[in-house]
Write an enzyme that holds these catalytic residues in place. Structure first.
Site, PDB file in Angstrom:
ATOM      1  N   HIS A  96       0.842  -1.195   0.000  1.00  0.00           N
ATOM      2  CA  HIS A  96       0.000   0.000   0.000  1.00  0.00           C
ATOM      3  C   HIS A  96       0.873   1.239   0.000  1.00  0.00           C
ATOM      4  O   HIS A  96       1.887   1.310   0.692  1.00  0.00           O
ATOM      5  CB  HIS A  96      -0.955   0.012   1.203  1.00  0.00           C
ATOM      6  CG  HIS A  96      -0.285  -0.267   2.495  1.00  0.00           C
ATOM      7  ND1 HIS A  96       0.078  -1.529   2.892  1.00  0.00           N
ATOM      8  CD2 HIS A  96       0.105   0.561   3.497  1.00  0.00           C
ATOM      9  CE1 HIS A  96       0.652  -1.478   4.082  1.00  0.00           C
ATOM     10  NE2 HIS A  96       0.690  -0.216   4.464  1.00  0.00           N
ATOM     11  N   HIS A  98       1.043   5.058   0.985  1.00  0.00           N
ATOM     12  CA  HIS A  98       0.430   6.107   1.807  1.00  0.00           C
ATOM     13  C   HIS A  98       0.537   7.439   1.076  1.00  0.00           C
ATOM     14  O   HIS A  98       1.553   7.730   0.435  1.00  0.00           O
ATOM     15  CB  HIS A  98       1.189   6.273   3.131  1.00  0.00           C
ATOM     16  CG  HIS A  98       1.091   5.131   4.076  1.00  0.00           C
ATOM     17  ND1 HIS A  98       0.209   5.104   5.131  1.00  0.00           N
ATOM     18  CD2 HIS A  98       1.784   3.959   4.150  1.00  0.00           C
ATOM     19  CE1 HIS A  98       0.368   3.981   5.823  1.00  0.00           C
ATOM     20  NE2 HIS A  98       1.319   3.267   5.246  1.00  0.00           N
TER      21      HIS A  98
HETATM   22  P1  5GP Z   1       1.746   0.243   7.329  1.00  0.00           P
HETATM   23  O1  5GP Z   1       2.382   0.514   8.663  1.00  0.00           O
HETATM   24  O2  5GP Z   1       1.610  -1.234   7.049  1.00  0.00           O
HETATM   25  O3  5GP Z   1       2.483   0.982   6.230  1.00  0.00           O
HETATM   26  O4  5GP Z   1       0.337   0.910   7.384  1.00  0.00           O
HETATM   27  C1  5GP Z   1      -0.869   0.221   7.375  1.00  0.00           C
HETATM   28  C2  5GP Z   1      -1.952   1.267   7.374  1.00  0.00           C
HETATM   29  O5  5GP Z   1      -3.193   0.653   7.129  1.00  0.00           O
HETATM   30  C3  5GP Z   1      -2.059   2.031   8.691  1.00  0.00           C
HETATM   31  O6  5GP Z   1      -1.903   3.420   8.449  1.00  0.00           O
HETATM   32  C4  5GP Z   1      -3.459   1.674   9.180  1.00  0.00           C
HETATM   33  O7  5GP Z   1      -4.093   2.742   9.845  1.00  0.00           O
HETATM   34  C5  5GP Z   1      -4.175   1.281   7.912  1.00  0.00           C
HETATM   35  N1  5GP Z   1      -5.228   0.311   8.097  1.00  0.00           N
HETATM   36  C6  5GP Z   1      -5.157  -0.861   8.776  1.00  0.00           C
HETATM   37  N2  5GP Z   1      -6.345  -1.515   8.733  1.00  0.00           N
HETATM   38  C7  5GP Z   1      -7.165  -0.742   7.997  1.00  0.00           C
HETATM   39  C8  5GP Z   1      -8.528  -0.890   7.596  1.00  0.00           C
HETATM   40  O8  5GP Z   1      -9.216  -1.859   7.909  1.00  0.00           O
HETATM   41  N3  5GP Z   1      -9.055   0.115   6.845  1.00  0.00           N
HETATM   42  C9  5GP Z   1      -8.330   1.202   6.462  1.00  0.00           C
HETATM   43  N4  5GP Z   1      -8.941   2.130   5.734  1.00  0.00           N
HETATM   44  N5  5GP Z   1      -7.040   1.374   6.822  1.00  0.00           N
HETATM   45  C10 5GP Z   1      -6.472   0.419   7.582  1.00  0.00           C
END
Ligand code: 5GP
Ligand code: ZN
Length: 110
Positions: A96, A98
């Site tokens: 993903h 950001h």
């Molecule tokens: P990472 O640390 O893996 O780069 O970020 C994962 C992101 O996914 C976090 O910012 C978290 O808030 C977001 N996230 C996790 N679960 C969900 C979800 O069920 N729905 C949405 N919209 N975002 C999510």
């Protein structure tokens, strides 16, 4: 296929507010925003992390989608980033991108 929350979003099993959608990608707000504007762009294909990517045009496409959304929502600028692995503090193991904005970002990050 592992139990993957972002695959469930792609499949429509978990509803999200779609900010943009293409044949390969979906953009939606982050559930825990770290800035006034914070959304994610994910590939529809399940890829665990950037280290698993082979089709690099897909990564370009994620950015194309992000900029298309950010241009409208964050006219003053924004930050795009992808966290990878433990040191990158990746918490969801489906690639993903950001996109954050709505305030000046801090530097250095993290
Ligand atoms: P990472 O640390 O893996 O780069 O970020 C994962 C992101 O996914 C976090 O910012 C978290 O808030 C977001 N996230 C996790 N679960 C969900 C979800 O069920 N729905 C949405 N919209 N975002 C999510
Ligand atoms: Zn997935």
């Amino acid at each position: 296929m592992p139990d993957c929350i972002f695959c469930k979003i792609v499949e429509g099993k978990i509803p999200v507010k779609k900010l943009a959608e293409t044949d390969r990608a979906l953009a939606f707000p982050d559930i825990d925003p770290q800035a006034p504007e914070h959304f994610l762009v994910i590939p529809k294909q399940h890829l665990v992390a950037m280290t698993e990517v082979t089709d690099w045009s897909l990564v370009g496409h994620l950015h194309e989608v992000a900029v298309g959304v950010a241009r409208e929502r964050m006219p003053n600028g924004f930050r795009t980033l992808i966290n990878t692995g433990p040191d990158g503090v990746q918490t969801v193991f489906h690639v993903h991108l950001h996109c954050l904005g709505g305030r000046p970002m801090r530097w250095p990050p993290g």
